[in-house]
Write an enzyme that holds these catalytic residues in place. Structure first.
Site, PDB file in Angstrom:
ATOM      1  N   TYR A   1       0.810  -1.162   0.123  1.00 29.23           N
ATOM      2  CA  TYR A   1       0.005   0.092  -0.025  1.00 29.23           C
ATOM      3  C   TYR A   1       1.012   1.232  -0.176  1.00 29.23           C
ATOM      4  CZ  TYR A   1      -3.051   3.321   2.514  1.00 29.23           C
ATOM      5  OH  TYR A   1      -3.438   4.647   3.119  1.00 29.23           O
TER       6      TYR A   1
ATOM      7  N   ASP B   1      -1.162  -6.246   9.640  1.00 27.34           N
ATOM      8  CA  ASP B   1      -2.143  -5.186   9.239  1.00 27.34           C
ATOM      9  C   ASP B   1      -3.504  -5.937   8.756  1.00 27.34           C
ATOM     10  OD1 ASP B   1      -3.835  -3.396   8.089  1.00 27.34           O
ATOM     11  OD2 ASP B   1      -2.310  -2.010   7.425  1.00 27.34           O
TER      12      ASP B   1
ATOM     13  N   ILE C   1      -6.773  -4.761   8.241  1.00 24.86           N
ATOM     14  CA  ILE C   1      -7.836  -3.904   7.847  1.00 24.86           C
ATOM     15  C   ILE C   1      -9.099  -4.785   6.814  1.00 24.86           C
ATOM     16  CG2 ILE C   1      -6.577  -2.225   8.893  1.00 24.86           C
ATOM     17  CD1 ILE C   1      -6.783  -1.224   5.922  1.00 24.86           C
TER      18      ILE C   1
ATOM     19  N   LYS D   1     -12.524  -0.493   5.841  1.00 26.55           N
ATOM     20  CA  LYS D   1     -12.640  -1.160   4.740  1.00 26.55           C
ATOM     21  C   LYS D   1     -13.713  -2.219   4.951  1.00 26.55           C
ATOM     22  CE  LYS D   1      -8.954   1.014   3.438  1.00 26.55           C
ATOM     23  NZ  LYS D   1      -9.206   1.916   2.120  1.00 26.55           N
TER      24      LYS D   1
END
Lengths: 487, 465
Positions: free
Chosen positions: B144, B229, B231, B271
């Protein structure tokens, strides 16, 4: 065990394991005492009263009425639901335009419409806490410094230095001139930094001041502007208490000063704002960076990604603050109630010979307990403070926690409680002072006679306390017929 | 007058093409009626598919957001609540939700959860807690683009890539990990940990158990941290099922060991629930010191109490939360299928993925040469000529040119179909151009170019104001 701890610390960062957050300081003992024994009028009437929290709780009735009558302000009510999706997905760090407009207009109203704020310069921060840290990140590198007049809000140490590595250097202000900031003090602080090879990048002013509750006058603001212009450093004005001014002299914002000094270099001027104190909404985390420097606005805005205001809250605030009638009523009522409460406290203190710095703003007063110290030292101040927590059961904040240069001063908050609790606190203070002084001279009584004894509140409680049998000095003003409850 | 280095450098990463594509979109955004020729936003990993489900819950539960608790106003309590430990009811609801997403194979302790203003803030704070300036974290590529800002900018920490390639399906290998570790050492960087995104952004794939075990073994051996992570954990719509690293920790050899204290999770509701505006992020750690430090740091980005209250009501409605997760996953699955099939009709394939709000699209065959310059050229054409803002692989630090991240969950079906159509026409035109004789190719290109404004320079700082 120690070895394990050291190993543990090595795998974390220095920031995670140092004391830069300031919470290991002895000053948190007051909070701990309060947390473990909180005052409640019926459930725990002998508990510790919280007077260390600068919160504004005096005008919620007005706000709640507004919320009830404006369901559209919430995106989750029937009236506001159509906007739910748009608000929920909006994560643009510019913030909702209506939010920025409303905040800019509110800031103008608080300054009597004497200045204009450009909504495009309004940048969000995670509360003033986040906003301050962002400005420090933007204006200074690790190892560089900001000058701050003492006494100052202890949170500055964490907010401006902990993760940034920036240093805070004191500009020492003293009681002889009511803690005013002098050019001399500024120059002394600057020189001291230079002598230590520390590069100063800016001056942070807090106006109105926490913990003093005073406003900085025009001359001092202009002098500060001259100082930073001279040194080519930044000026950060933390104006988060701007709407808590309840009496003269009027609040003068740095925004007015720059208006009056068009030749000054705007690139050096930045304002920090928040709705936590003026409106009493610390839970909503609305912090603002307002900079006259385009590059700072751009940079701070990118950094605001780390602390954006929830759009749900942006929407509510935008709605509330664009209601002109509500804002007018709120500002007037809040100011009046703060003034009344301030008066109640300071007069109550004066009755037992406790003075406080003459102040006209803030949610607290700066109480002078120098005469109660065993000696003029910070150790004695600590001792007195512990006594106040333990025996008087009040969590007040000792001057040393604000980096005050002289021992004996304490910050006492008054806007985070109702009238009755204020009276309970006052009566405890009265009792404490009398007991401490024992059979001393009549100075307190003289003061008591001179002071106006109009204490405007519900006195039933005071009566109850007064009638409780307890040992009183024969000279105690509490038994004086002049201290008469008014129903 | 000078500003700090942080204010004047580029480490925020916002001069990268990832963000510049956004800017172009903002100047010419597609709108079905008002600007049908505008740029369609496919660079934004948003989940807009299940708002109606949230909205109907709200309609049935008016108290939650009207500052009311059992009909009584609780505005005051919320307005004053600034405790960085967070609203207990909210944290309880969060850990329950997180558990549900993991098929209840993991139980989370709300006392180990630290709230923060979005995953952006959570990631930054976690790095501040685990690494000093100049130290490094290893990240698998592609990753990302926002990590360059979130993990490095203000922390002064470095990112060293763990190279993953399409030839091995972008799986993390032991040798890639070791190579990255050694690369860091060569650069005199002390490695403090590994950060993975699971499910992956931009790839849309979940980490396998093999990879997770590999990672745990690696961080255990090296005595470093692992940040996962997660998410996108609620966006897994196909098998294999999502396996959280926490699940592995519950098992056999890792339980109650040192390494379990060095595994931390980052979560967010941006998200899975599609609520990026509400800024709800969280750090979960078994290490008390990390929890303590991160809690204090959260002062710089607390979650609005108003939002905590609303979401605690929503997420503690277990029935609702369960049904939302399932419905959301179904919709994502359908939409994903739509895009994959549509791209196929244009002769474009994607990495086989089972999660996320995007596809990792293979346009290597459309490059004029196997270079990043060619990728940039192709990207500019797609933004300006085709009118789609997609994210070039180079902005995600991908090693090979020609891959693009294309989002599918932030628009209506009609818009997605239009996007696919446009891409199909573009591919047809390119084939025509490449197969046709020289002269006609020039006029075709001219026709394409004249449709859109062709910008050559991206470094226009004025626009940032």
């Amino acid at each position: 065990m120690e070895v394990m701890l050291r190993n543990e610390e090595q795998i974390l960062s220095k920031i995670a394991t140092n004391d830069g957050h300031g919470e290991n300081s002895a000053f948190f003992d007051g909070w701990k005492a309060y947390d473990s024994d909180s005052y409640h009028p019926t459930q725990n009437p002998n508990g510790v009263i919280q007077m260390g929290l600068a919160e504004n709780q005096l005008t919620f009735d007005l706000v709640e009425e507004w919320v009830k009558n404006n369901p559209k302000a919430s995106i989750c009510t029937e009236e506001g639901a159509n906007d739910f999706k748009d608000i929920a997905i909006f994560q643009d760090y510019h913030g909702l335009p209506e939010f920025r407009n409303a905040v800019a207009r509110f800031m103008e109203r608080v300054r009597g419409n004497r200045v204009r704020f450009n909504p495009d310069r309004i940048v969000m921060g995670g509360g003033a806490t986040g906003a301050q840290e962002t400005l420090a990140f933007c204006l200074a590198d690790a190892g560089e410094a900001l000058l701050v007049p003492t006494p100052y809000y202890p949170g500055n140490d964490r907010d401006l230095t902990w993760r940034t590595g920036v240093l805070l250097l004191p500009v020492v202000c003293e009681s002889y001139n009511d803690f005013k900031i002098t050019r001399e003090a500024l120059e002394t602080a600057y020189k001291k930094a230079q002598d230590s090879n520390i590069k100063v990048k800016g001056l942070l002013l807090n106006n109105p001041s926490n913990p003093l509750g005073t406003v900085i006058n025009r001359e001092t603001l202009t002098e500060s502007l001259n100082f930073i212009t001279d040194k080519k450093i930044h000026l950060i004005c933390d104006e988060i208490y701007s709407a808590t001014v309840f009496s003269d002299p009027p609040f003068v914002s740095i925004a007015e000063i720059v208006q009056e000094n068009p030749q000054c270099n705007l690139d050096y001027i930045h304002i920090v704002y928040s709705l936590s104190k003026d409106l009493g909404f610390p839970g909503f985390r609305v912090g603002i960076v307002y900079s006259y420097n385009d590059a700072v606005v751009t940079s701070a805005r990118k950094m605001s990604s780390f602390g954006l205001v929830s759009t749900q809250t942006q929407r509510t605030i935008a709605s509330m603050l664009s209601d002109d009638d509500f804002v007018a009523r709120f500002l007037e009522l809040s100011s009046r109630r703060l003034g009344t409460r301030h008066s109640l406290l300071t007069r109550g203190l004066a009755q037992v010979g406790i003075g406080s710095l003459k102040s006209n703003s803030g949610l607290y007063c700066w109480m002078d307990l120098r005469r109660l110290l065993n000696e003029a030292t910070f150790e004695a101040e600590m001792e007195l403070w512990r006594l106040i927590i333990k025996d008087v059961k009040l969590n007040v904040s000792p001057g040393a926690s604000f980096h005050c240069s002289e021992p004996g001063w304490f910050r006492v908050c008054f806007a985070n409680m109702d009238d009755e609790t204020t009276m309970v606190a006052l009566s405890r203070i009265h009792k404490f002072v009398i007991q401490k002084k024992g059979g001393e001279s009549h100075a307190p009584r003289k003061q008591c006679r001179r002071s106006k004894l109009e204490i405007n509140l519900s006195f039933r409680r005071l009566d109850e306390i007064m009638m409780t049998p307890h040992k009183m000095s024969p000279h105690s003003p509490m038994s004086s017929p002049l201290v008469r409850a008014r129903t | 007058m000078t500003l700090s280095k942080k204010a004047t450098c580029n480490s925020h990463g916002q001069d990268s093409s990832y963000f510049l594509g956004w800017q172009e979109y903002e100047k010419n955004p597609y709108d079905e009626s008002r600007n049908p020729k505008g740029i369609i936003q496919m660079g934004l990993a948003e989940n807009q598919l299940s708002f109606d489900v949230l909205e109907s819950w709200l309609a049935e539960n008016p108290d939650a957001a009207g500052f009311k608790n059992k009909g009584e106003s609780n505005f005051r309590e919320l307005a004053l609540f600034q405790d960085y430990h967070g609203l207990p009811a909210f944290k309880n609801a969060m850990v329950q939700f997180m558990s549900e997403i993991r098929g209840n194979k993991v139980k989370f302790d709300p006392r180990k959860l630290v709230l923060s203003a979005g995953a952006t803030s959570a990631n930054e704070s976690l790095i501040f807690c685990l690494a000093d300036p100049g130290e490094a974290f290893l990240l698998p590529t592609p990753y990302y683009p926002g990590f360059d800002r979130d993990l490095k900018w203000r922390t002064g920490v470095e990112i060293v890539p763990i190279h993953c390639t399409s030839s091995t399906g972008y799986r993390i290998t032991a040798s890639a990990l070791e190579d990255a570790y050694h690369l860091a050492h060569k650069r005199n960087l002390k490695v403090k940990g590994v950060l993975v995104t699971n499910p992956s952004n931009p790839l849309g794939i979940t980490l396998t158990r093999t990879e997770l075990n590999l990672l745990l073994k690696f961080v255990d051996t090296k005595g470093i941290h692992l940040i996962s992570d997660e998410i996108y954990s609620g966006t897994v719509f196909n098998s294999p099922n999502f396996v959280s690293v926490m699940e592995l920790l519950e098992n056999r050899k890792y339980k109650d060991t040192d390494v379990s204290n060095r595994v931390h999770i980052v979560y967010s509701l941006s998200k899975d629930l599609g609520l990026p505006g509400f800024r709800v992020g969280a750090i979960y750690s078994n290490d008390d010191m990390v929890v303590a430090a991160a809690t204090k740091m959260s002062s710089f980005g607390l979650v609005s109490s108003q939002t905590q209250y609303l979401l605690s009501a929503m997420l503690s409605d277990e029935k609702f939360a369960k049904s939302y997760i399932v419905e959301n996953q179904n919709r994502l699955k359908n939409r994903h299928q739509m895009l994959v099939r549509g791209l196929k009709t244009a002769g474009i394939s994607c990495l086989d993925s089972n999660a996320g709000l995007f596809c990792w699209v293979d346009m290597r065959h459309l490059l004029t040469s196997k270079t990043f310059e060619a990728e940039m050229e192709l990207w500019k054409q797609i933004v300006y000529e085709v009118g789609l803002n997609i994210s070039p692989g180079s902005s995600c630090h991908c090693d090979e040119p020609g891959w693009f991240r294309v989002c599918f969950a932030n628009m209506s079906e009609d818009t997605l179909n239009l996007a696919i159509q446009r891409l199909r026409s573009f591919v047809d035109d390119i084939s025509a151009t490449r197969n046709a004789p020289r002269n006609s190719s020039k006029s075709t290109r001219k026709k394409l170019l004249s449709k859109w404004v062709f910008r050559l320079s991206f470094n226009d700082r004025e626009r940032e104001r």
